[in-house]
Structures are given as C-alpha cells and as structure tokens.
Design a protein around this motif. Structure first.
Motif, mmCIF file in Angstrom:
data_model
loop_
_atom_site.group_PDB
_atom_site.id
_atom_site.type_symbol
_atom_site.label_atom_id
_atom_site.label_comp_id
_atom_site.label_asym_id
_atom_site.label_seq_id
_atom_site.Cartn_x
_atom_site.Cartn_y
_atom_site.Cartn_z
ATOM 1 N N UNK A 1 -21.837 -4.411 18.939
ATOM 2 C CA UNK A 1 -22.614 -5.527 18.897
ATOM 3 C C UNK A 1 -20.839 -6.669 18.793
ATOM 4 N N UNK A 2 -20.092 -6.417 17.199
ATOM 5 C CA UNK A 2 -18.925 -7.296 17.807
ATOM 6 C C UNK A 2 -18.176 -7.808 18.858
ATOM 7 N N UNK A 3 -17.578 -6.483 20.021
ATOM 8 C CA UNK A 3 -17.309 -7.141 20.927
ATOM 9 C C UNK A 3 -18.455 -7.585 21.762
ATOM 10 N N UNK A 4 -19.826 -7.757 21.649
ATOM 11 C CA UNK A 4 -20.850 -8.809 22.743
ATOM 12 C C UNK A 4 -20.711 -9.909 21.728
ATOM 13 N N UNK A 5 -21.143 -10.375 20.103
ATOM 14 C CA UNK A 5 -20.948 -11.546 19.803
ATOM 15 C C UNK A 5 -19.635 -12.507 19.550
ATOM 16 N N UNK A 6 -18.114 -11.944 19.107
ATOM 17 C CA UNK A 6 -17.063 -12.076 19.328
ATOM 18 C C UNK A 6 -16.100 -11.904 20.232
ATOM 19 N N UNK A 7 -16.233 -10.845 21.217
ATOM 20 C CA UNK A 7 -15.416 -10.507 22.031
ATOM 21 C C UNK A 7 -14.342 -9.969 21.553
ATOM 22 N N UNK A 8 -14.337 -9.093 20.232
ATOM 23 C CA UNK A 8 -12.793 -8.592 19.732
ATOM 24 C C UNK A 8 -13.980 -6.972 18.007
ATOM 25 N N UNK A 9 -13.430 -6.171 18.001
ATOM 26 C CA UNK A 9 -14.046 -5.500 17.218
ATOM 27 C C UNK A 9 -13.375 -5.184 15.942
ATOM 28 N N UNK A 10 -12.611 -5.075 14.850
ATOM 29 C CA UNK A 10 -12.173 -4.379 14.481
ATOM 30 C C UNK A 10 -13.358 -3.518 13.013
ATOM 31 N N UNK A 11 -12.240 -1.934 12.932
ATOM 32 C CA UNK A 11 -13.016 -0.827 12.454
ATOM 33 C C UNK A 11 -12.146 -0.410 11.681
ATOM 34 N N UNK A 12 -12.037 -0.137 10.672
ATOM 35 C CA UNK A 12 -11.432 0.312 9.569
ATOM 36 C C UNK A 12 -12.035 1.760 8.613
ATOM 37 N N UNK A 13 -10.661 2.336 8.813
ATOM 38 C CA UNK A 13 -11.074 4.058 8.096
ATOM 39 C C UNK A 13 -11.765 4.150 9.103
ATOM 40 N N UNK A 14 -11.723 4.892 10.243
ATOM 41 C CA UNK A 14 -12.504 5.296 11.433
ATOM 42 C C UNK A 14 -11.883 7.149 11.271
ATOM 43 N N UNK A 15 -13.119 7.968 11.381
ATOM 44 C CA UNK A 15 -13.094 9.495 10.952
ATOM 45 C C UNK A 15 -12.881 9.650 13.115
ATOM 46 N N UNK A 16 -12.095 10.639 13.516
ATOM 47 C CA UNK A 16 -12.289 11.226 14.869
ATOM 48 C C UNK A 16 -13.413 11.077 15.358
#
Length: 258
Positions: free
Chosen positions: A63-78
């Motif tokens: 959704x982030x990429x779709x609406x802003x062109x970029x995504x940042x996700x923190x504390x991501x597990x494998x």
C-alpha cells in the motif's frame, strides 16, 4: 476530484492511490496507511512490523509503494521480509528492495520514485558495537529523508581519546545522533565538545541496576550539556528528528544560494 475519478475509471490510478489523494490515507485489509504523513510533517510514514503477521506487513508495504512510491518497514523478521518480497514481486516487479540486516529495516522504492537530496549532513555516532541496531535504524531513516549520512562507531567514553581523535569529523556535520547504552555518557560528553545539535539515543544495553537503557535515558535527560533525547532504542525517532533539522539546513542553504 473529477480528475482523480476519471483516472481511476481509466485504470491510470488505483482506488487505494485515489483514496490517499482524497483522504490522506489508504485503507487496506491490514489497516489504514498514512500516505500524507511526509507531506504533512516532513517525516516519511513507516510500517512498524512488531506485532503484525507477515501478510499484514506485506499488505501495508505494498500500500505504501502504491500510494507514495516508497515503503519503509522497521523491525522486520525474516518471515515478514520474504512475504514482502513475494508481494512486491507480484504487484511491483520493477521495485527495488533492500533489507538492512543489522537494524532490520526494509526499504522499497517504486520504479519512478525519486529520492530526496538535501544539502545537509548527519553523523550517526555509537559508543560501541552493541549500539548498532537502533543507530542503524536512525541512519536508514535519515538517509531516506535525503540527508548525507556518515558513521563514526566505537568511540565510547571508556577510552575518551577514541572520541577526541574524531572531533574534527564530528564538528563538520550539521547534526549528530549519538547512541549509547550503559550509563549513556557519550552524548552528554559529545555535546560539550561540538557546536552542532546533538540528539541522544539511549540504547537498551547494560544490566543490573539501571539496565535495559534506564540509566542511559536518565543520564541523557539529566545532562548539563545541551542536547535533545529520544526514548530507549527509538532509532526511527532520532533519525526523523535529524532529518527534520537537515531539511531546515538545506532550505537555509538553498535560500542563501539564490
């Protein structure tokens, strides 16, 4: 509004992107994504992955990429990272994806995303290797906001010459994020030796009385030198604050050049 509706009808704009333009957020099965945060506050929205399933994180990232062109996700597990890659490969095959392993921050850029570029520099400073996770999170966020980011590591006050040897480098930057655990002395000492803003980032290292970052946070809050302080392990917040300062520095330099 009519232009947006026409674009949706023509297949040029997704319903999620249209909702984001009209309302400032986009609704997904995993929750509402704040697509207007960066425009409103200067800080990009991020997906905190803690407490979310892999599918929920992947949905919000898409959704982030779709609406802003970029995504940042923190504390991501494998598992979450794998779900994100599968989802983006299906929906945005041209997107670039990078997982910063140590801080566990994943960044995705759409094919047409243009990264900001500020005429400002931020230095991320650590007392020791144990501080690398929240410091790395701060570095990623600050870089995504457009600042030039440098690192100076392992300059804790147990051997003060490690810090004093790097003072010229520290003073050359526009803002410092200084991460330390244990008693949290490094940011307070650094702030007394440089003439640039210092953001103290307490880290949950240390044990016994005042462990888990409590002594570090208390020490920074009680500092007799001038610095600002974020919460324990709040790398995103420290990086965002540094990025906001960098934006103001860039604006002032741009105005001076005109």
């Amino acid at each position: 509004m009519r232009d947006i509706l026409d674009a949706v009808a023509a297949g040029e704009l997704s319903p999620e992107a249209a909702e984001a333009k009209l309302s400032g957020y986009a609704t997904s099965e995993a929750g509402r994504y704040d697509a207007a945060r960066e425009t409103r506050s200067g800080v990009p929205e991020a997906v905190l992955s803690d407490g979310k399933t892999p599918d929920e994180v992947a949905t919000l990232v898409a959704t982030s990429v779709e609406t802003t062109g970029r995504a940042i996700a923190t504390r991501v597990t494998d598992d979450q990272a794998r779900a994100i890659r599968r989802r983006l490969d299906e929906e945005f095959p041209a997107a670039s994806i990078r997982l910063h392993d140590r801080p566990r921050v994943l960044v995705a850029h759409g094919a047409d995303f243009e990264s900001p570029d500020l005429a400002a520099s931020v230095c991320i400073v650590t007392a020791g290797t144990s501080d690398a996770v929240p410091a790395g999170e701060a570095a990623v966020v600050t870089r995504e906001m457009g600042a030039t980011v440098d690192r100076i590591d392992d300059v804790g006050v147990a051997a003060l010459t490690r810090l004093t040897d790097r003072l010229d480098e520290l003073r050359a930057h526009d803002v410092l994020v200084v991460a330390a655990g244990r008693e949290g002395a490094l940011p307070t000492v650094t702030a007394g030796l440089v003439d640039v803003p210092v953001i103290g980032l307490p880290v949950s290292t240390g044990y016994g009385h005042g462990g888990e970052g409590e002594a570090a946070l208390s020490g920074m809050l009680q500092s007799c030198t001038a610095l600002s302080v974020v919460n324990v392990d709040a790398g995103f917040t420290a990086g965002a604050q540094a990025g906001l300062i960098a934006r103001r520095v860039d604006a002032a330099r741009t105005e001076d050049d005109q």
